[in-house]
Each structure stands twice: as structure tokens, then as C-alpha cells.
Design an enzyme around this catalytic site. Structure first.
Site, PDB file in Angstrom:
ATOM      1  N   CYS A  46     -10.350  -4.855   0.249  1.00 40.93           N
ATOM      2  CA  CYS A  46     -11.484  -3.938   0.372  1.00 40.93           C
ATOM      3  C   CYS A  46     -12.402  -4.073  -0.849  1.00 40.93           C
ATOM      4  O   CYS A  46     -12.051  -4.717  -1.843  1.00 40.93           O
ATOM      5  CB  CYS A  46     -10.981  -2.498   0.527  1.00 40.93           C
TER       6      CYS A  46
ATOM      7  N   ASN B 299       0.836  -1.201   0.000  1.00 45.25           N
ATOM      8  CA  ASN B 299       0.000   0.000   0.000  1.00 45.25           C
ATOM      9  C   ASN B 299       0.869   1.249   0.000  1.00 45.25           C
ATOM     10  O   ASN B 299       1.945   1.294   0.614  1.00 45.25           O
ATOM     11  CB  ASN B 299      -1.020   0.002   1.143  1.00 45.25           C
ATOM     12  N   ILE B 300       0.396   2.245  -0.731  1.00 49.63           N
ATOM     13  CA  ILE B 300       1.138   3.494  -0.919  1.00 49.63           C
ATOM     14  C   ILE B 300       0.184   4.646  -0.623  1.00 49.63           C
ATOM     15  O   ILE B 300      -0.733   4.919  -1.400  1.00 49.63           O
ATOM     16  CB  ILE B 300       1.703   3.590  -2.358  1.00 49.63           C
TER      17      ILE B 300
ATOM     18  N   GLU C 221      -3.145  -4.587  -3.014  1.00 50.03           N
ATOM     19  CA  GLU C 221      -3.687  -5.487  -4.041  1.00 50.03           C
ATOM     20  C   GLU C 221      -3.749  -4.801  -5.400  1.00 50.03           C
ATOM     21  O   GLU C 221      -3.390  -5.370  -6.428  1.00 50.03           O
ATOM     22  CB  GLU C 221      -5.094  -5.956  -3.655  1.00 50.03           C
TER      23      GLU C 221
ATOM     24  N   CYS D  22      -4.234   0.703  -2.348  1.00 52.18           N
ATOM     25  CA  CYS D  22      -4.062  -0.564  -1.643  1.00 52.18           C
ATOM     26  C   CYS D  22      -3.004  -1.441  -2.305  1.00 52.18           C
ATOM     27  O   CYS D  22      -2.779  -1.370  -3.518  1.00 52.18           O
ATOM     28  CB  CYS D  22      -5.370  -1.334  -1.626  1.00 52.18           C
TER      29      CYS D  22
HETATM   30  N1  THU Z   1      -5.199  -1.545   2.630  1.00 51.63           N
HETATM   31  C1  THU Z   1      -4.615  -2.379   1.717  1.00 51.63           C
HETATM   32  O1  THU Z   1      -3.571  -2.068   1.140  1.00 51.63           O
HETATM   33  N2  THU Z   1      -5.233  -3.544   1.448  1.00 51.63           N
HETATM   34  C2  THU Z   1      -6.317  -4.030   2.105  1.00 51.63           C
HETATM   35  O2  THU Z   1      -6.766  -5.127   1.835  1.00 51.63           O
HETATM   36  C3  THU Z   1      -6.950  -3.227   3.153  1.00 51.63           C
HETATM   37  C4  THU Z   1      -6.452  -1.827   3.286  1.00 51.63           C
HETATM   38  C5  THU Z   1      -4.508  -0.301   2.973  1.00 51.63           C
HETATM   39  C6  THU Z   1      -5.145   0.958   2.506  1.00 51.63           C
HETATM   40  C7  THU Z   1      -4.568   1.957   3.494  1.00 51.63           C
HETATM   41  O3  THU Z   1      -3.280   2.363   3.041  1.00 51.63           O
HETATM   42  C8  THU Z   1      -4.402   1.160   4.761  1.00 51.63           C
HETATM   43  O4  THU Z   1      -4.425  -0.195   4.370  1.00 51.63           O
HETATM   44  C9  THU Z   1      -5.468   1.416   5.802  1.00 51.63           C
HETATM   45  O5  THU Z   1      -6.727   1.279   5.259  1.00 51.63           O
END
Ligand code: THU
Length: 141
Positions: free
Chosen positions: A98, A54-55, A67, A65
Site C-alpha cells: 500500500c 499483517n496484524i 511489510e 501491514c
Molecule cells: N495489507 C498488508 O498487510 N499488506 C499489503 O500490501 C496490503 C494490505 C493488510 C492490511 C489489512 O490488515 C489487510 O491487508 C486488508 O487491507
């Protein structure tokens, strides 16, 4: 992606290797705002594995995210035929993609295996159709 293609599931060894790579990618997360670091590893049926993390951004809504980073990296490299994605995060329960990520995964990966792993190695493995029943896709258009 055809929902009728043969169902294959990666071996436990391959899922473990994907989780390891997702964990490494998680180490590259840019998550100073939520502090919730996520890594993902997306595998094609022919064995290529593309990772993502995630960035986040100071303008929070621009955050992406893990993914989707993995999917967009893979698609932009010309890869297709995805089999499974592993998602690693530090949470009390395995982290499921999500809603927007489920929709993006369905578009490019179809009914893939979603392998969710926490830092204690506890995991849950589902098909995307279990996370996204009655999907909206090109068949609706
Ligand atoms: N996030 C992800 O990268 N993948 C997920 O499946 C759930 C949420 C990230 C988005 C954000 O940067 C952080 O987690 C908090 O929501």
C-alpha cells in the site's frame, strides 16, 4: 538510501525462498476483520531474512501491514542494507504494498526489489521506484 548504488537482484532461488518464508509468516497473520492475510519477507544484502505478517485490531485504524511489520522488526534489530522484499497474499493478482508501506520501504530500504506473489505462485517483480516514482525523502528537506 542512495538511489545510485549498484542494482542487484536476488536469484530466482532466493526469491523463491523469501516467498516461502513470507508464506509461513502469512500463516501467523492476525486478520479476523478483513480476513485478508498477508506475509512478507525482507532480505538484507548479507543474507539475513526478517518476516512479518499483517496484524489487525478491533480498532481498525491500528492495523499494521505485513511489510511494515517486517521493516520495523528488522530496523529495531539493527539491520540495514536491504535488497528485496517478498509479499505473499491470496488474491487474483499479486498484492503490491500500500502507499504508506511504499513510503516506509523507501525510507529504510531505498530502491529495493519488490517481489509480489499469490498463492498459485504467480509473481511480479518490480523495483520500488516503479511503485513510488518521484518519492518524498530526505533530499526534499
Ligand atoms: N495489507 C498488508 O498487510 N499488506 C499489503 O500490501 C496490503 C494490505 C493488510 C492490511 C489489512 O490488515 C489487510 O491487508 C486488508 O487491507
Amino acid at each position: 538510501m542512495s538511489p545510485t548504488r549498484p542494482k542487484r537482484r536476488p536469484s530466482r532461488t532466493i526469491l523463491a525462498e523469501m516467498a516461502r518464508l513470507a508464506g509461513e509468516a502469512r500463516g501467523r497473520a492476525h486478520a479476523p476483520y478483513s480476513k485478508f492475510r498477508v506475509g512478507a519477507a525482507l532480505k538484507t544484502r548479507t543474507g539475513e531474512i526478517v518476516t512479518g505478517c499483517n496484524i489487525e485490531n478491533a480498532s481498525y485504524g491500528l492495523s499494521m501491514c505485513a511489510e511494515r511489520v517486517a521493516v520495523f522488526k528488522a530496523v529495531s534489530e539493527g539491520l540495514s542494507g536491504f535488497e528485496a522484499i517478498s509479499v505473499v497474499a491470496d488474491a487474483r493478482r499479486p498484492t503490491a504494498p500500500c502507499g504508506p508501506c511504499r513510503q516506509i520501504l523507501w525510507e529504510f530500504c531505498g530502491n529495493i526489489v519488490v517481489h509480489m506473489v499469490d498463492l498459485k505462485g504467480r509473481s511480479r517483480t518490480l523495483r520500488l521506484s516503479e511503485l513510488l516514482p518521484l518519492p518524498f525523502d530526505q533530499r526534499n528537506l
